[in-house]
Structure formats: structure tokens, C-alpha cells
Motif scaffolding. Structure first.
Motif, short mmCIF file in Angstrom:
data_model
loop_
_atom_site.label_atom_id
_atom_site.label_comp_id
_atom_site.label_asym_id
_atom_site.label_seq_id
_atom_site.Cartn_x
_atom_site.Cartn_y
_atom_site.Cartn_z
N ARG A 106 0.85 -1.20 0.00
CA ARG A 106 0.00 0.00 0.00
C ARG A 106 0.88 1.24 0.00
O ARG A 106 2.03 1.20 0.42
CB ARG A 106 -0.94 0.01 1.21
N HIS A 107 0.31 2.32 -0.51
CA HIS A 107 1.06 3.56 -0.60
C HIS A 107 1.27 4.19 0.77
O HIS A 107 0.43 4.06 1.66
CB HIS A 107 0.30 4.57 -1.47
N PRO A 108 2.36 4.95 0.92
CA PRO A 108 2.48 5.80 2.11
C PRO A 108 1.33 6.80 2.13
O PRO A 108 0.75 7.14 1.08
CB PRO A 108 3.82 6.51 1.91
N GLN A 109 1.02 7.33 3.30
CA GLN A 109 -0.12 8.24 3.42
C GLN A 109 0.05 9.48 2.55
O GLN A 109 -0.93 9.99 2.00
CB GLN A 109 -0.30 8.66 4.89
N TRP A 110 1.27 9.95 2.40
CA TRP A 110 1.46 11.17 1.61
C TRP A 110 1.08 10.96 0.15
O TRP A 110 0.57 11.89 -0.50
CB TRP A 110 2.88 11.71 1.75
#
Length: 549
Positions: free
Chosen positions: A198-202
Motif C-alpha cells: 500500500r502507498h504511504p499516506q502522503w
């Protein structure tokens, strides 16, 4: 416009830009830079950088030309000059003969099945659709990159590749970095499950803001007065592709569309706004990943794809290409000043290059008295197969064109009791009779040691015997492989396709001034390695250019 008047335009723009921004003096250089930055302008020939030098902003390309170290005669050494091959060379120093990245796509010699350079069906894009043959991993890259060397020595270091194209992000990032690429279906940037689940939050936050939608119905307007483009080919030529955003400026992006969607997101790449969006994502990466700001060395690669799409559609000789370079120059200026502020002007070293140059559009070249044309693959394949059938009594001995070559069906030839050398020779003879073909090299020539035959050494550097077709083709100058009636391309061993920028900036690290000696882009990786205090990638074929002042 006279040269003097063009120069006045450039001086006036430079004066305005300098009055609007100031750059703090760089700090004293540390022992090694905290951040290495590679900026790639996809499809930018060096002749465009120097040709428009008097119209550049003071701190974009001019940062390198006026205050950095730059090489006036830098070239790719391999002959099939395309995006994936070039991006694989930059931070590995290895030509396609070693990297295995012989083209953007090719056919498996054994089966004829299509292969994409960064295709890997084991991985998918995150939060975006993954079409067959999508670029999702560096599996096909056979060599290590500078980022791989860094992360082997310093696992806490970060290596991030960003691009409008999957290959422009994945190949410079190497095996141990992280790649983010623009999704033309959604207008988002995404990584793949090769790198993370999953992507980092940013990244999620960046995409949630829908920054690509902000350019919907925005107008691409020429930056300078009309007279400034007097030496470029005007808009609206019959050979300029009119689909997408049209072939005239000003152009409204998303014109006649109800709202942003896949067609709009795809068209956005062929405008200056595609670069602006990619650089916005790069800023977010620097800020949120704290690149060059954590006490360890990091690498950032940003490959800007828009110039390539524009040159493909309109040709490098066009006003649209000319204006795009000037628009890009202003975007680069803002990005460089962001890096100065965020990382510190004395804390990073930056290199700028391109993955290949560009051929003038054949129809335009013909108006200038040059022998130029288009080599169409499908009818050419039919002609070769007809000649082989007439000679051997076997149909379809040639499978298809693959990268820069013609792929023969060795299995079929063997089943029919034919000598492979005889089939190769006959196919070579048939190819040499086709309009626009200058040379055809056999597998034996490519594996040999002949260094005198023109272009053979360059095509040998593009030849991986496990992946490449048996016959490699060089077209005549100003001829291009073409699948459509307009636009232009690249891919030859000629100067207009091999001669690219190789520019460096970094106070205290690289010195200043123009270098006229012939160098190769393969020299970039060992040069940056030396600056960073790292060994060169193991398969590098380049040399350290010894830039230290």
C-alpha cells in the motif's frame, strides 16, 4: 527575428526572473552530498538546449550552463536509441548488451510472444488498473544501478524514481529503489506491489487532492511573442498529429470534454502541465520522505515525459516543441529553487540528461532537401516473407520486427531442414532492397569483433543475444521506423538521436564550465558514484569523468 532581438528577449526574461527570486549562497560542501538528483528530459536532443540558450530563464537549464559543469559532446554509445534502453544506461552505466533492456518492447526469440521492458505479471499497480504488459517491476533489468549499490551499503538510504512513464521511473530506481509512475487512466501516481502493498499516506493524500484535474480546460499559451519562434516550424503542418490536444497553440486541454477522464489524463502528458504535475509529485516525495535531510545519502530520479510526447506528435523542429522546452525550463527553475530551500544548495548534486535525442519529421526534412522517409513495418514484413517463400518454399519464415531487428522463425526453418545461415542471408538481402535501409547486421557480425564497419559497434552495444532478433537494421539518415503517417521518432545510431545533454550542478562537487571532449552517458553512473563515495555499479561500461573541482 534577428539573433540580436532574440537575445534581447532572453535578457529581458532573465532580468524579470532574477528580480522575482533570490537564491541563498550555498553552504560549504560536506564530504559527500546528502542527495543525488537525476533529472531526465525524455526525448531532448542537445541541439535544442544550445539552440534556445538565449531564451532560457536564469536558473533552469542555465543553472548548469552558466554555473555548472556541462559536456557539449555527450552521446549514447548504443545504436537503438529508445526510452527504456536509455533509462537503463543512466544509473547502471551498462549498455543494452549487458542490461538486457534492448528496447521498450521486443518479441521473445523462441516464441515470438511480446515482451515489455518492465513488464512483470507477478505484480500489479496499487489502487489503479493494471493492463497486460504493464510496467510493474525491474525484473528484466539484468544489472545493478547506483541506487542498488547505495542501498546495499546503506539500507536506510532511500532511492526513489518518479516519471510520467513506468520505464522512466522503474529502470533508474533499479532493483532496490521505489518507483512511482503516472497512471493515464486515473491521473494518479502509483507504485506497484513489487515495491509495497500500500502507498504511504502522503501518496494517498496527493492523489486524493486530484491535482491532475486542476489543469482541465487550462490553456497552453506560447510563452514568448510570436517573433521569438521565427526559426521553428509553424503550427498546423499536415505532418503534425492533430489528435489529442490538436496541433496549434494556444490549445485548451480537455477541450470539448465534459470532465476529466482517461482520454484527458492521457492527453495531459503531451503538454507542459504534464511536467508541472510530475514535479509537484517530486516535491511531495522530497518533503515527505525527507530526502537528503535524514543524515544518510539518498537518490532521487525524476524523468519528465512530456517533451518526448510532444516531439513524437509535432517533431523537434516545431514551434510546439520549442515552446514546450521554454515552459519546461521555467518549471525546472522553480523545482531547483525548491531543492535549494528544502535540502540546501550545498547539500545535493544534480545531473540532467535525456534518454535519447530526436529525428526531424521526415516530411519537414524533405522540404529542406534531405533524403527522408518512413519505413513501414507491416508491408516490409510481407515483402521479406514473400522473398523467403519464393526462395525456400516456406511461408512466414520471418516472425515480425522486434526492437531494431527482424526476428526469424528458427524453429520453423529447422523443421523444414533449412540452414539458419542461409535463411538469415536471404532475409538480409531482401531487407537491403527495401527503401530506406542502410545496413543489416547478422547475429554472427554482432557477436564478432569487427570494429571498422560503420554503426556495427553501436548496434553491438544494443544486442543481447538472448533477447534480440537475429538481424539488426540501420535505416538511412532521416528515415524512421513509423506506424503512422505523421509525427517523428528516434532510435537510430545517428548524431541527432545519440547527442543529448549531460549537465551537472553542485557547488563544491562538480566545478564549472563547458567541456568539449566526447563523452558517453554511460559515464554518468561511475561519475556520480565517485562523487558520492561509492563504487561504480558492477556492470558499468563507463568511466569517471572526474568532476571534482
Amino acid at each position: 527575428m534577428t539573433h540580436t532581438r532574440r537575445r534581447l528577449f532572453g535578457l529581458a526574461l532573465a532580468s524579470l526572473a532574477l528580480s522575482a527570486c533570490t537564491t541563498a549562497p550555498p553552504a560549504a560542501a560536506p564530504q559527500a552530498p546528502k542527495l543525488l538528483v537525476l533529472v531526465v528530459i525524455d526525448g531532448l536532443p542537445m541541439r535544442q538546449v544550445t539552440g534556445y540558450r538565449d531564451q532560457l530563464a536564469p536558473d533552469g537549464f542555465a543553472r548548469f550552463l552558466d554555473r555548472g559543469r556541462w559536456f557539449a559532446d555527450a552521446h549514447y554509445g548504443h545504436g537503438h536509441t529508445v526510452t527504456a534502453a536509455g533509462h537503463a544506461v543512466m544509473l547502471s552505466g551498462a549498455y543494452p548488451q549487458r542490461s538486457g533492456i534492448i528496447s521498450n518492447e521486443w518479441r521473445d526469440p523462441a516464441t515470438g510472444a511480446p515482451v515489455y521492458n518492465t513488464g512483470d505479471a507477478d505484480y500489479q499497480y496499487i489502487d489503479s488498473p493494471t493492463a497486460p504488459l504493464s510496467g510493474t517491476s525491474p525484473r528484466n533489468l539484468k544489472v545493478e544501478t547506483l541506487g542498488d549499490v547505495l542501498r546495499t551499503r546503506s539500507p536506510q538510504s532511500k532511492v526513489i524514481g518518479i516519471s510520467g512513464k513506468d520505464r522512466g521511473a522503474i529502470l533508474p530506481a533499479g532493483h532496490k529503489g521505489t518507483a512511482y509512475m503516472y497512471m493515464t487512466e486515473t491521473g494518479r501516481f502509483a507504485s506497484s506491489t513489487y515495491y509495497m502493498q500500500r502507498h504511504p499516506q502522503w501518496v494517498t493524500d496527493f492523489n486524493a487532492a486530484k491535482p491532475a484535474d486542476a489543469f482541465f480546460k487550462k490553456t497552453w499559451t506560447p510563452l514568448l511573442p510570436e517573433a521569438a519562434y521565427a526559426h521553428s516550424v509553424p503550427d498546423g503542418q499536415s505532418w503534425q498529429i492533430a489528435s489529442g490536444n490538436g496541433n496549434r497553440l494556444p490549445a485548451v486541454i480537455g477541450d470539448k470534454m465534459d470532465g476529466p477522464g482517461p482520454r484527458y489524463y492521457s492527453n495531459l502528458l503531451a503538454t507542459p502541465f504534464g511536467d508541472e504535475l510530475t514535479l509537484a509529485f517530486a516535491r511531495a516525495a522530497v518533503t515527505n520522505e525527507k530526502l537528503g535531510q535524514r543524515g544518510v545519502q539518498d537518490i532521487l530520479s525524476v524523468s519528465l515525459s512530456s517533451h518526448d510526447y510532444i516531439n513524437h506528435a509535432f517533431g523537434p523542429e516545431s514551434r510546439l516543441s520549442h515552446d514546450h522546452l521554454l515552459q519546461l525550463d521555467r518549471h525546472l527553475q522553480a523545482f531547483f529553487q525548491f531543492l535549494d530551500s528544502q535540502v540546501g544548495a550545498g547539500n545535493y548534486v544534480m545531473a540532467l540528461t535525456a534518454d535519447h535525442g530526436f529525428t526531424d519529421t521526415p516530411e519537414w526534412a524533405a522540404t529542406q532537401g534531405r533524403d527522408a522517409g518512413r519505413f513501414a513495418s507491416s508491408p516490409s514484413l510481407a515483402v521479406v516473407n514473400a522473398a523467403l517463400s519464393a526462395k525456400f518454399g516456406v511461408d512466414k519464415l520471418a516472425r515480425d520486427f522486434s526492437a531494431a531487428g527482424l526476428l526469424l522463425n528458427d524453429t520453423l526453418a529447422a523443421e523444414r531442414g533449412l540452414k539458419l545461415a542461409d535463411v538469415q542471408a536471404a532475409a538480409r538481402d531482401a531487407l537491403l532492397k527495401l527503401p530506406g535501409v542502410a545496413a543489416v547486421f547478422t547475429r554472427e557480425q554482432l557477436l564478432g569483433s569487427d570494429t571498422t564497419t560503420p554503426y556495427l559497434a553501436a548496434m553491438r552495444k544494443s544486442f543481447d543475444p538472448a533477447r534480440a532478433a537475429q538481424l539488426q537494421i540501420v535505416l538511412k539518415p532521416n528515415w524512421i521506423f513509423s506506424y503512422r503517417p505523421g509525427g517523428s521518432t528516434h532510435g537510430s545510431p545517428y548524431t541527432y538521436d545519440t547527442h543529448v545533454p549531460l549537465l551537472f550542478w553542485g557547488p563544491g562537487y562538480v566545478g564549472q564550465g563547458e567541456v568539449k571532449a566526447h563523452v558517453e552517458v554511460a559515464d554518468l553512473a561511475p561519475t556520480l558514484a565517485a562523487i558520492a563515495g561509492l563504487p561504480a555499479p558492477a556492470q558499468s561500461q563507463g568511466r569517471d569523468l572526474k568532476l571534482r573541482p
